[in-house]
Motif scaffolding. Structure first.
Motif, PDB file in Angstrom:
ATOM      1  N   LEU A 132      20.909  -8.091  16.079  1.00 30.34           N
ATOM      2  CA  LEU A 132      20.680  -9.372  15.489  1.00 30.34           C
ATOM      3  C   LEU A 132      19.003  -9.183  15.057  1.00 30.34           C
ATOM      4  CD1 LEU A 132      22.483 -11.847  17.375  1.00 30.34           C
ATOM      5  CD2 LEU A 132      23.169 -10.916  15.167  1.00 30.34           C
ATOM      6  N   LEU A 133      18.189  -8.589  16.042  1.00 32.55           N
ATOM      7  CA  LEU A 133      16.772  -8.580  15.825  1.00 32.55           C
ATOM      8  C   LEU A 133      16.505  -7.604  14.624  1.00 32.55           C
ATOM      9  CD1 LEU A 133      14.093  -9.419  16.739  1.00 32.55           C
ATOM     10  CD2 LEU A 133      14.053  -7.470  18.254  1.00 32.55           C
TER      11      LEU A 133
ATOM     12  N   ALA B 161      15.401  -8.218   7.190  1.00 38.46           N
ATOM     13  CA  ALA B 161      15.522  -9.074   6.211  1.00 38.46           C
ATOM     14  C   ALA B 161      14.036  -9.816   6.008  1.00 38.46           C
ATOM     15  CB  ALA B 161      16.086 -10.234   6.650  1.00 38.46           C
ATOM     16  N   GLN B 162      13.017  -9.605   6.864  1.00 34.70           N
ATOM     17  CA  GLN B 162      11.671  -9.989   6.645  1.00 34.70           C
ATOM     18  C   GLN B 162      10.759  -8.759   6.263  1.00 34.70           C
ATOM     19  OE1 GLN B 162      10.129 -11.811  10.199  1.00 34.70           O
ATOM     20  NE2 GLN B 162      11.981 -13.179  10.188  1.00 34.70           N
ATOM     21  N   ARG B 163      11.446  -7.881   5.986  1.00 39.69           N
ATOM     22  CA  ARG B 163      10.729  -6.372   5.472  1.00 39.69           C
ATOM     23  C   ARG B 163       9.808  -5.678   6.331  1.00 39.69           C
ATOM     24  NH1 ARG B 163      13.052  -4.799   1.001  1.00 39.69           N
ATOM     25  NH2 ARG B 163      13.850  -6.224  -0.363  1.00 39.69           N
ATOM     26  N   LEU B 164      10.027  -5.853   7.600  1.00 37.59           N
ATOM     27  CA  LEU B 164       9.274  -5.450   8.689  1.00 37.59           C
ATOM     28  C   LEU B 164       9.751  -4.215   9.218  1.00 37.59           C
ATOM     29  CD1 LEU B 164       8.390  -8.916  10.424  1.00 37.59           C
ATOM     30  CD2 LEU B 164       6.858  -7.691   9.033  1.00 37.59           C
ATOM     31  N   HIS B 165       9.819  -3.264   8.290  1.00 40.84           N
ATOM     32  CA  HIS B 165      10.537  -1.928   8.637  1.00 40.84           C
ATOM     33  C   HIS B 165       9.972  -1.308   9.942  1.00 40.84           C
ATOM     34  CE1 HIS B 165      12.575  -2.524   4.842  1.00 40.84           C
ATOM     35  NE2 HIS B 165      11.229  -2.488   4.273  1.00 40.84           N
ATOM     36  N   MET B 166       8.854  -1.379  10.438  1.00 47.12           N
ATOM     37  CA  MET B 166       8.204  -0.383  11.398  1.00 47.12           C
ATOM     38  C   MET B 166       9.056  -1.108  12.893  1.00 47.12           C
ATOM     39  SD  MET B 166       6.749   1.893  12.970  1.00 47.12           S
ATOM     40  CE  MET B 166       5.713   2.751  11.678  1.00 47.12           C
ATOM     41  N   HIS B 167       8.973  -2.678  12.745  1.00 47.09           N
ATOM     42  CA  HIS B 167       9.356  -3.261  14.010  1.00 47.09           C
ATOM     43  C   HIS B 167      11.038  -3.171  13.791  1.00 47.09           C
ATOM     44  CE1 HIS B 167       5.344  -4.734  14.984  1.00 47.09           C
ATOM     45  NE2 HIS B 167       5.282  -5.359  13.894  1.00 47.09           N
ATOM     46  N   ALA B 168      11.565  -3.154  12.798  1.00 46.89           N
ATOM     47  CA  ALA B 168      13.029  -2.864  12.700  1.00 46.89           C
ATOM     48  C   ALA B 168      13.415  -1.544  13.458  1.00 46.89           C
ATOM     49  CB  ALA B 168      13.559  -3.057  11.324  1.00 46.89           C
TER      50      ALA B 168
END
Length: 188
Positions: free
Chosen positions: A118-119, A125-132
């Motif tokens: 889920l995270l 969805a927030q386009r935070l690719h590094m954290h994703a």
């Protein structure tokens, strides 16, 4: 000079290993489950999740984003389903009275896998690719840890592949030559 890391062979090995573990787990539980459809759903879910892993490994994000994301969704979604079904079945079947010993860690790991999934999707969805990507790797590690918990119950089992034919045993070489010679003499 910077080069891209080669992830594909490792992902494909994990996919193959996961599929083999899923088949062995299915065979282990098959004679003991009261609801065989749960066991079948679990095997199908893991098989499709492993296929999704092959898509992730063969179609890198930079080359084919759509297929890579389909593989990621299959792996995470169906892998999570597999984790929850197996956790439930572990407590219900209770192999050798080790249901709680194996089930509680499986439920905790299933929760961690679900949270990371889920995270991951929320961060994407927030386009935070590094954290994703970090959430994705945490999910992978929790999932591998989940697969590792099968060692608790597999240690009591011996799996053997037997291939046999229900027909008569094979003839010896001399018997087959005598049949051939009889057949040829009939033809003359």
């Amino acid at each position: 000079m910077w080069t891209k890391p080669v992830v594909m062979p490792m992902v494909l090995e994990w996919a193959y290993m996961g599929f083999i573990l899923g088949v062995l787990r299915y065979l282990q539980l098959k004679p003991r489950v009261r609801k065989p459809w749960l066991n079948i759903i679990s095997l199908v879910a893991l098989s499709l999740a492993c296929f999704g892993m092959t898509l992730v490994g063969n179609f890198q994000l930079s080359n084919d984003e759509e297929l890579h994301n389909i593989g990621t969704s299959m792996t995470f979604g169906l892998g999570t389903l597999f984790c929850w079904v197996q956790s439930f079945m572990t407590l219900k079947v209770n192999l050798r009275n080790e249901g709680r010993q194996a089930g509680i860690p499986r439920f905790l790991l299933s929760g961690a896998v679900t949270f990371c999934m889920l995270l991951y999707f929320a961060l994407m969805a927030q386009r935070l690719h590094m954290h994703a990507a970090r959430a994705q790797w945490a999910l992978v590690m929790f999932f591998l840890g989940f697969l590792g918990t099968f060692a608790i119950e597999f240690r009591h089992y011996h799996f053997e592949i037997v291939c046999s034919d229900d027909q008569e045993p094979p003839m010896s070489l001399s018997e087959s030559f005598s049949e051939v010679s009889e057949y040829q003499s009939d033809q003359l």
